[in-house]
Design an enzyme around this catalytic site. Structure first.
Site, PDB file in Angstrom:
ATOM      1  N   LYS A   1     -27.603  66.233  -7.960  1.00 55.86           N
ATOM      2  CA  LYS A   1     -28.407  65.128  -8.505  1.00 55.86           C
ATOM      3  C   LYS A   1     -29.833  65.393  -8.058  1.00 55.86           C
ATOM      4  O   LYS A   1     -30.465  64.582  -7.359  1.00 55.86           O
ATOM      5  CB  LYS A   1     -27.849  63.782  -7.986  1.00 55.86           C
ATOM      6  CG  LYS A   1     -28.457  62.559  -8.643  1.00 55.86           C
ATOM      7  CD  LYS A   1     -28.064  62.349 -10.095  1.00 55.86           C
ATOM      8  CE  LYS A   1     -28.805  61.164 -10.691  1.00 55.86           C
ATOM      9  NZ  LYS A   1     -28.620  61.054 -12.152  1.00 55.86           N
TER      10      LYS A   1
ATOM     11  N   ASP B   1     -24.113  63.358 -13.380  1.00 55.15           N
ATOM     12  CA  ASP B   1     -23.754  62.418 -14.451  1.00 55.15           C
ATOM     13  C   ASP B   1     -23.485  63.165 -15.754  1.00 55.15           C
ATOM     14  O   ASP B   1     -22.531  62.873 -16.481  1.00 55.15           O
ATOM     15  CB  ASP B   1     -24.834  61.330 -14.622  1.00 55.15           C
ATOM     16  CG  ASP B   1     -26.259  61.872 -14.657  1.00 55.15           C
ATOM     17  OD1 ASP B   1     -26.457  63.073 -14.401  1.00 55.15           O
ATOM     18  OD2 ASP B   1     -27.183  61.091 -14.948  1.00 55.15           O
TER      19      ASP B   1
ATOM     20  N   TYR C   1     -19.402  61.733   3.491  1.00 57.01           N
ATOM     21  CA  TYR C   1     -18.168  61.466   4.225  1.00 57.01           C
ATOM     22  C   TYR C   1     -18.360  61.558   5.736  1.00 57.01           C
ATOM     23  O   TYR C   1     -17.610  60.949   6.483  1.00 57.01           O
ATOM     24  CB  TYR C   1     -17.079  62.462   3.820  1.00 57.01           C
ATOM     25  CG  TYR C   1     -16.371  62.130   2.535  1.00 57.01           C
ATOM     26  CD1 TYR C   1     -17.057  62.098   1.340  1.00 57.01           C
ATOM     27  CD2 TYR C   1     -15.011  61.858   2.523  1.00 57.01           C
ATOM     28  CE1 TYR C   1     -16.410  61.808   0.162  1.00 57.01           C
ATOM     29  CE2 TYR C   1     -14.355  61.567   1.349  1.00 57.01           C
ATOM     30  CZ  TYR C   1     -15.054  61.538   0.172  1.00 57.01           C
ATOM     31  OH  TYR C   1     -14.403  61.244  -0.988  1.00 57.01           O
TER      32      TYR C   1
ATOM     33  N   ASP D   1     -11.048  64.197  -9.658  1.00 52.28           N
ATOM     34  CA  ASP D   1     -10.106  63.232 -10.258  1.00 52.28           C
ATOM     35  C   ASP D   1     -10.263  63.220 -11.780  1.00 52.28           C
ATOM     36  O   ASP D   1      -9.289  63.171 -12.523  1.00 52.28           O
ATOM     37  CB  ASP D   1     -10.355  61.816  -9.714  1.00 52.28           C
ATOM     38  CG  ASP D   1      -9.396  61.453  -8.583  1.00 52.28           C
ATOM     39  OD1 ASP D   1      -8.984  62.378  -7.847  1.00 52.28           O
ATOM     40  OD2 ASP D   1      -9.052  60.270  -8.436  1.00 52.28           O
TER      41      ASP D   1
ATOM     42  N   ASP E   1     -15.237  64.900  -5.076  1.00 49.81           N
ATOM     43  CA  ASP E   1     -14.134  63.921  -5.032  1.00 49.81           C
ATOM     44  C   ASP E   1     -13.990  63.258  -6.394  1.00 49.81           C
ATOM     45  O   ASP E   1     -12.893  63.181  -6.960  1.00 49.81           O
ATOM     46  CB  ASP E   1     -14.425  62.874  -3.951  1.00 49.81           C
ATOM     47  CG  ASP E   1     -13.338  61.817  -3.870  1.00 49.81           C
ATOM     48  OD1 ASP E   1     -12.152  62.194  -3.903  1.00 49.81           O
ATOM     49  OD2 ASP E   1     -13.667  60.619  -3.796  1.00 49.81           O
TER      50      ASP E   1
HETATM   51  C1  IPM Z   1      -9.135  63.288  -1.926  1.00 48.72           C
HETATM   52  C2  IPM Z   1      -8.948  61.857  -1.511  1.00 48.72           C
HETATM   53  C3  IPM Z   1      -9.592  61.671  -0.148  1.00 48.72           C
HETATM   54  C4  IPM Z   1     -11.053  62.000  -0.300  1.00 48.72           C
HETATM   55  C5  IPM Z   1      -9.386  60.272   0.452  1.00 48.72           C
HETATM   56  C6  IPM Z   1      -7.925  59.928   0.559  1.00 48.72           C
HETATM   57  C7  IPM Z   1     -10.093  60.110   1.759  1.00 48.72           C
HETATM   58  O1  IPM Z   1      -9.481  61.003  -2.473  1.00 48.72           O
HETATM   59  O2  IPM Z   1      -8.639  64.187  -1.218  1.00 48.72           O
HETATM   60  O3  IPM Z   1      -9.762  63.516  -2.961  1.00 48.72           O
HETATM   61  O4  IPM Z   1     -11.845  61.149  -0.735  1.00 48.72           O
HETATM   62  O5  IPM Z   1     -11.443  63.131   0.006  1.00 48.72           O
HETATM   63 MG    MG Z   2     -10.173  61.964  -4.200  1.00 49.32          MG
END
Ligand code: IPM
Ligand code: MG
Length: 361
Positions: free
Chosen positions: A195, A227, A146, A255, A251
């Protein structure tokens, strides 16, 4: 006690859910005799509309002057919003990355927990869920891909793009220490995800995590390739306690972990620096498709406010009260539409906020 809290309503459903969290905090103040002074700042699209950029220096200074920041969510529909016609450094997400960096919020805590009342929402089979699961993803938030150098250029007549993944040992050490410290308060297990079979940055990660682990003999450490971790999260989520990982892997895995709970609208997060200061926000996004319709689930933001009470303001019993209010309202059968199931009562954002505030003991 008096505290200063900066609110960042943001975009999409952000203003609605932050409004409900404030309602709950107001009730906490009243019951427990605290005084919270609020100041609002703009971030993301809301800031672009007013200032032309997603985060101003003034906004950063205001955030720095507070004890903690409570945020809704930022960003819009990437296909249709004019914010995404701007160059990448001026888009809503750039503001979020900048505030993380400027406030040095390197430790991102993302709990993924299966609420017993919401077991039906979990997409996994009952035999996989077993007794449920309760994990915390400790994601490094201010380094890695990032924040490494990137560029798009032409080479040999071909459009070419490059991103770099850089970590130094100090960055790895400080997040690892946070991971082990939190594991000590949980179930004493750290799964460090990397990784290392391919990446140099992961091999350094593994080495430094092992050095830190030596200071925590009572904590079980395992290493897992990213993975494999993605697969294990759906095969046996109950095996995880603390997942410690770098920015990009965190990240993606966070999710996945949140979806496995079936109720992303319930998941909070905290981003902390070396001090008690933190920025608290729901794990979900700004859901522009349902913005302004009183449909959003405010619980993730309310639970983020509970984390704020606990980690930044040292108000443990107040944080417990907020978490218990959430349990109570779920037990009473109230649900927002995203977590609705048969036999429950479907309520809107505002009504859910009212119920949670009333349930504060
Ligand atoms: C998160 C989001 C952010 C990230 C985006 C919106 C930049 O996906 O907070 O997980 O990737 O960190
Ligand atoms: Mg995210």
């Amino acid at each position: 006690m008096k505290h200063k809290i900066v609110l960042i309503p943001g975009d999409g459903i952000g203003p609605e859910i932050v409004g409900e969290a404030k309602k709950v905090l107001d009730q906490v103040c009243q019951k427990y005799g605290h005084e919270f002074e609020y100041e609002e700042v703009l971030l993301g699209g809301a800031s672009i509309d007013v200032h032309g950029i997603p985060l101003t220096d003034d906004a950063i200074a205001t955030a720095k002057s507070a004890d903690a920041v409570l945020m809704g969510s930022i960003g819009g529909n990437t296909a249709t919003s004019p914010w995404y016609q701007l160059e990448p450094s001026k888009r809503p997400e750039a503001g979020l990355l900048r505030i993380r960096k400027e406030l040095n919020l390197f430790a991102n805590l993302r709990p993924a927990y299966l609420y017993s009342q919401l077991k039906d929402a979990c997409p996994l089979r009952a035999d996989i869920i077993g007794d449920g699961f309760d994990m915390l993803i400790m994601r490094e938030l201010t380094g890695g891909l990032y924040f490494g150098d990137r560029k798009t250029y032409e080479e040999n007549g071909l459009a070419t793009a490059m991103d770099t993944l850089v970590y130094n040992e100090a960055e790895i050490r400080r997040i690892a220490v946070k991971g082990f410290e939190i594991a000590k308060k949980r179930r004493n297990k750290v799964t460090s995800v990397d990784k290392a079979n391919v990446l140099d940055s992961s091999r350094l990660w593994r080495k430094v995590v092992e050095e830190v682990a030596a200071d925590y003999p009572d904590i079980e450490l395992e290493h897992m390739l990213v993975d494999n971790c993605a697969m294990q999260l759906v095969r046996d989520p109950g095996q995880f306690d603390v997942i410690l990982t770098e920015n990009m892997f965190g990240d993606i895995l966070s999710d996945e972990a949140s979806m496995v709970t079936g109720s992303i609208g319930m998941l909070s997060s905290a981003s902390l620096n070396e001090t008690k200061f933190g920025l608290y926000e729901p794990s979900h996004g700004s859901a522009p498709d349902i913005a302004g319709q009183d449909k959003a689930n405010p619980i993730a933001t309310v639970l983020s406010a509970a984390m704020m009470l606990r980690y930044s303001l040292d108000l443990d019993k107040e944080a417990d009260a907020v978490e218990q209010a959430v349990q109570k309202v779920l037990e009473q059968g109230y649900r927002t539409v995203d977590i609705m199931s048969d036999g429950c009562t479907c309520v809107g954002t505002k009504k859910m906020g009212d119920l949670l505030a009333e349930a504060i003991q």
